[in-house]
Scaffold this motif. Structure first.
Motif, short mmCIF file in Angstrom:
data_model
loop_
_atom_site.label_atom_id
_atom_site.label_comp_id
_atom_site.label_asym_id
_atom_site.label_seq_id
_atom_site.Cartn_x
_atom_site.Cartn_y
_atom_site.Cartn_z
N GLU A 1 0.81 -1.22 0.00
CA GLU A 1 0.00 0.00 0.00
C GLU A 1 0.84 1.26 0.00
N SER A 2 2.16 1.13 0.17
CA SER A 2 3.02 2.30 0.16
C SER A 2 3.20 2.81 -1.27
N MET A 3 3.76 4.02 -1.39
CA MET A 3 3.95 4.59 -2.72
C MET A 3 4.90 3.73 -3.55
N LEU A 4 6.00 3.28 -2.93
CA LEU A 4 6.95 2.43 -3.65
C LEU A 4 6.34 1.08 -3.98
N GLY A 5 5.52 0.55 -3.06
CA GLY A 5 4.86 -0.73 -3.31
C GLY A 5 3.94 -0.65 -4.51
N VAL A 6 3.20 0.43 -4.61
CA VAL A 6 2.29 0.61 -5.75
C VAL A 6 3.09 0.87 -7.02
N MET A 7 4.12 1.70 -6.91
CA MET A 7 4.90 2.09 -8.09
C MET A 7 5.53 0.89 -8.77
N PHE A 8 6.10 -0.03 -7.97
CA PHE A 8 6.83 -1.16 -8.54
C PHE A 8 6.03 -2.47 -8.47
N SER A 9 4.72 -2.35 -8.39
CA SER A 9 3.87 -3.53 -8.32
C SER A 9 3.77 -4.26 -9.65
N GLY A 10 4.16 -3.60 -10.73
CA GLY A 10 4.04 -4.18 -12.06
C GLY A 10 2.76 -3.78 -12.76
N LEU B 1 17.91 5.09 4.71
CA LEU B 1 17.17 4.74 5.93
C LEU B 1 15.79 4.20 5.58
N ILE B 2 15.21 4.73 4.52
CA ILE B 2 13.93 4.20 4.04
C ILE B 2 14.12 2.76 3.57
N CYS C 1 9.28 13.38 7.23
CA CYS C 1 8.71 13.93 6.00
C CYS C 1 8.83 12.94 4.85
N GLU C 2 10.00 12.26 4.76
CA GLU C 2 10.19 11.26 3.70
C GLU C 2 9.26 10.07 3.90
N ALA C 3 9.08 9.65 5.15
CA ALA C 3 8.17 8.53 5.43
C ALA C 3 6.75 8.86 5.00
N LYS C 4 6.34 10.11 5.21
CA LYS C 4 5.00 10.54 4.79
C LYS C 4 4.91 10.56 3.27
N TYR C 5 5.99 11.00 2.61
CA TYR C 5 5.98 11.05 1.15
C TYR C 5 5.84 9.66 0.56
N TYR C 6 6.59 8.69 1.11
CA TYR C 6 6.54 7.32 0.60
C TYR C 6 5.37 6.52 1.18
N GLN C 7 4.57 7.17 2.03
CA GLN C 7 3.34 6.58 2.57
C GLN C 7 3.61 5.27 3.32
#
Length: 297
Positions: free
Chosen positions: A83-92, A117-118, A144-150
């Motif tokens: 459900e994170s931004m990176l998870g969605v982005m690279f989900s295929g 760190l992320i 702030c980065e954690a919020k951006y990457y959800q």
């Protein structure tokens, strides 16, 4: 039965008993050997799984360019939290060709300083958070980065750390006021005090414990914002807001807004975004006006 027959029967019984005992011993040894083999097999399987988890991953290596800083990781790491931004982005499920650089890396337009760190959080979970930098500024940047990457888990893990650092090493609140031709600073580190002078510059407070802080007749000439502040039992009685005023994600339990000017206006921005105001002490007319203006609900 003759004595010789008795002797032969006795010998046979003893031989059978001996054979039975030997078989029993062999069976027990085989059972022990099997247990040892099973234990060694289990240990080997555990070691194999550990090696797989440590060195193997699903999918190709993915190269990232985060604000000019290069990182390499696996798709399974990036999609650990779907459900994170990176998870969605690279989900295929999405076409990322527009994000590809000429060298095949994916560009993310963020400061790459804290991205390692992320990644470490994605790899090892909340365990790594205790090794994060302890400074207030660094934790705010990571937050702030954690919020951006959800990354909700990381956000929740950082919240108490940010507040703890704020209380321990950032508790003093510097207020700058002017009276006539002069100006002075007031340090607030607990308790309450009466402030009755005009603010001379824009003020922004973030993640502050401001319980019982009492403002009296304070005119905020310039913008003021309270971000994630605890304003429990604070008072803004007789205050005047002449510019933007923001109460974002604040605790406003028993906070008093009495005889206030500038909270209901079309000339500047007023926001209570994310702040619960059901326990806030507004004047009855002020609460009605704020609700009608859509400032509170």
């Amino acid at each position: 039965m003759s004595s010789s027959e008795n002797t032969t029967a006795t010998d046979m019984f003893e031989q059978v008993s001996t054979a039975t005992e030997m078989f029993k011993q062999v069976f027990e040894q085989v059972s022990k050997d099997k247990q040892q083999v099973d234990q060694e097999k289990k240990k080997w399987e555990e070691e194999k799984a550990k090696v797989n988890n440590t060195f193997l991953f699903h999918g190709p290596i993915i190269d990232l360019n985060v604000g000019g800083t290069r990182y390499s990781t696996s798709r399974s790491t990036l999609t650990k939290y779907p459900e994170s931004m990176l998870g969605v982005m690279f989900s295929g499920r999405h076409d990322l060709e527009a994000m590809k650089c000429s060298d095949g890396s994916f560009f993310i337009d963020r400061d790459g300083t804290h991205f390692r760190l992320i990644l470490n959080y994605l790899r090892d979970g909340e365990e790594v958070v205790r090794w994060y930098p302890k400074s207030f500024e660094a934790l705010q940047e990571i937050f702030c980065e954690a919020k951006y990457y959800q990354l909700e888990g990381l956000i929740n893990a950082l919240k108490p750390l940010v507040r703890e650092v704020d209380v321990v090493s950032q508790n003093d609140i510097l207020l700058n006021f002017t009276s006539g031709d002069g100006s002075y600073n007031t340090d607030y580190s607990g308790g309450s005090f009466d402030v009755s002078y005009d603010s001379m510059q824009a003020i922004s407070y973030k993640v502050k414990s401001m319980k019982k802080l009492y403002f009296s007749n304070l005119k905020f000439v310039y913008p003021v914002s309270f971000i994630s502040c605890d304003l429990t039992n604070a008072s803004f009685s007789y205050c005047c807001f002449e510019s933007d005023v923001v109460f974002e994600d604040c605790i406003l339990d028993n906070t008093t807004f009495s005889i206030i000017n500038g909270l209901v206006t079309n000339s500047h921005n007023v926001s209570f975004s994310g702040s619960k105001t059901d326990k806030t002490n507004f004047d009855s007319n002020l609460r009605t006006a704020l609700k009608s203006a859509g400032k509170i609900f």
